[in-house]
Design a protein around this motif. Structure first.
Motif, short mmCIF file in Angstrom:
data_model
loop_
_atom_site.label_atom_id
_atom_site.label_comp_id
_atom_site.label_asym_id
_atom_site.label_seq_id
_atom_site.Cartn_x
_atom_site.Cartn_y
_atom_site.Cartn_z
N ASP A 7 47.32 5.22 28.56
CA ASP A 7 46.84 5.24 29.67
C ASP A 7 47.57 5.70 30.87
O ASP A 7 47.73 5.63 32.37
N LEU A 8 48.75 6.74 30.54
CA LEU A 8 49.68 7.46 31.47
C LEU A 8 48.72 8.65 31.77
O LEU A 8 49.13 8.95 33.18
N THR A 9 47.49 8.65 31.06
CA THR A 9 46.88 10.12 31.83
C THR A 9 46.26 9.23 33.12
O THR A 9 44.59 10.47 34.02
N LYS A 10 45.87 8.17 33.15
CA LYS A 10 44.58 7.59 33.88
C LYS A 10 43.81 7.67 33.91
O LYS A 10 42.16 8.21 34.58
N PRO A 11 43.31 7.04 32.49
CA PRO A 11 41.29 7.67 32.16
C PRO A 11 41.00 7.41 32.75
O PRO A 11 39.61 8.32 33.19
N ASN A 56 53.23 12.10 37.02
CA ASN A 56 53.29 11.58 38.38
C ASN A 56 54.06 9.65 37.57
O ASN A 56 54.86 9.74 38.48
N ASN A 57 52.94 9.73 36.47
CA ASN A 57 53.86 8.23 36.25
C ASN A 57 56.05 8.57 35.62
O ASN A 57 55.95 7.26 36.35
N ARG A 61 58.77 6.16 37.85
CA ARG A 61 58.92 4.87 36.77
C ARG A 61 59.74 3.85 37.56
O ARG A 61 59.50 2.99 37.34
N GLU A 62 60.85 4.14 38.81
CA GLU A 62 61.60 3.15 39.09
C GLU A 62 60.39 2.71 40.25
O GLU A 62 61.13 1.13 40.53
N LEU A 75 56.39 3.70 31.12
CA LEU A 75 58.25 3.57 31.66
C LEU A 75 58.24 2.93 31.60
O LEU A 75 59.76 2.61 31.13
N PRO A 76 58.23 1.50 32.90
CA PRO A 76 58.70 0.42 33.44
C PRO A 76 59.19 -0.65 32.83
O PRO A 76 60.86 -0.48 32.73
#
Length: 285
Positions: A7-11, A56-57, A61-62, A75-76
């Motif tokens: 998911d972090l890679t925005k598939p 970018n993620n 994150r904040e 991350l959030p």
């Protein structure tokens, strides 16, 4: 863990960009395909793009905690720690850009590196937090995949590469602003100075029009300069006109939410249809 890493890679974004890179390759190759070059181009560009989205993620994150659309990311929520995520992103970036430099064409490596730097340094770290120009300037990085694919064959940036760059560059603002209009209050609360937040929704609708309009001469020129055939021209012009008409209707649309949702869906399908037509109707060598 695996799902979060993916998911972090925005598939979904990766899939669209991989398809654009393949389209660029096919336009230049004219069906004279070197499968190894094509394979390594797709692997290298995908790893480079995945790296950019992961970093970018990490950087956002904040701010992601403040938006409903993003607050459940790894991350959030604390499911993953920032350090390993950053390392994960950077390792993919080094691998991807190295593949492009060493196994494809040096120019594709430079294009991948430029796209990565624009997305992370200029877009994510600077403009996204400070300027309404973030969407337009950030579009430079999103325009690189088909150019990388094209230059993997040609080894140079020529008219074909510039037209493919223009196609993606012009597509992105109206695509993203359609989403931003629907999420305008979330972006406002998170502190992102996007165009609909700063200038308002009506101004954003008006600013979409020239971008969508300029897609028409872009696809016509791809045909005129013999990069794609007549069927591509017909399909791409028809879909460009459909999107342009719907974008124009947005100025007077009473149900902005419904209009923006439809415009977003049109934009996604537009890119898929145009690149399918481009690949299928690429002129033979």
């Amino acid at each position: 863990m695996l799902k979060d890493l993916i998911d972090l890679t925005k598939p979904r974004l990766l899939q669209l960009n991989m398809f654009a890179a393949l389209g660029g390759y096919m336009v230049a190759a004219k069906w004279d395909i070197d499968f190894w070059i094509m394979f390594w181009m797709l692997i290298g560009s995908t790893l480079t793009m995945a790296s950019a989205t992961v970093v970018n993620n990490y950087w956002d994150r904040e701010l992601d905690k403040k938006m409903e659309r993003t607050r459940n990311r790894a991350l959030p929520t604390g499911r993953m720690k920032p350090g390993p995520v950053l390392a994960y992103g950077l390792i993919m970036g080094v691998a991807g850009i190295s593949i492009l430099f060493l196994l494809v064409e040096p120019i594709t490596g430079w294009l991948g590196l430029i796209g990565w730097l624009v997305y992370i340094v200029i877009y994510t770290m600077w403009l996204k937090r400070t300027s309404t120009w973030s969407t337009s300037i950030g579009g430079i990085s999103g325009s690189m995949p088909p150019v990388i694919g094209y230059c993997a064959v040609t080894g140079e940036v020529d008219a074909g590469a510039l037209l493919l760059f223009a196609l993606l560059f012009l597509w992105q603002p109206a695509h993203f602003w359609s989403l931003a209009i629907r999420r305008v209050e979330e972006y406002r609360e998170a502190g992102y100075p996007l165009l609909p937040v700063v200038k308002g929704i009506k101004r954003t609708k008006l600013q979409m029009i020239p971008y969508v309009f300029l897609l028409l001469p872009t696809v016509v020129l791809l045909y005129t300069y013999n990069y794609a055939g007549i069927y591509f021209l017909i399909i791409s012009v028809v879909f460009s006109l459909i999107w342009l008409v719907h974008t124009l209707k947005g100025v007077s649309a009473k149900d902005t939410e419904k209009w923006a949702k439809t415009n977003f869906l049109i934009s996604v399908n537009y890119l898929m249809v145009v690149f399918i037509a481009m690949i299928a109707n690429t002129t033979f060598s």
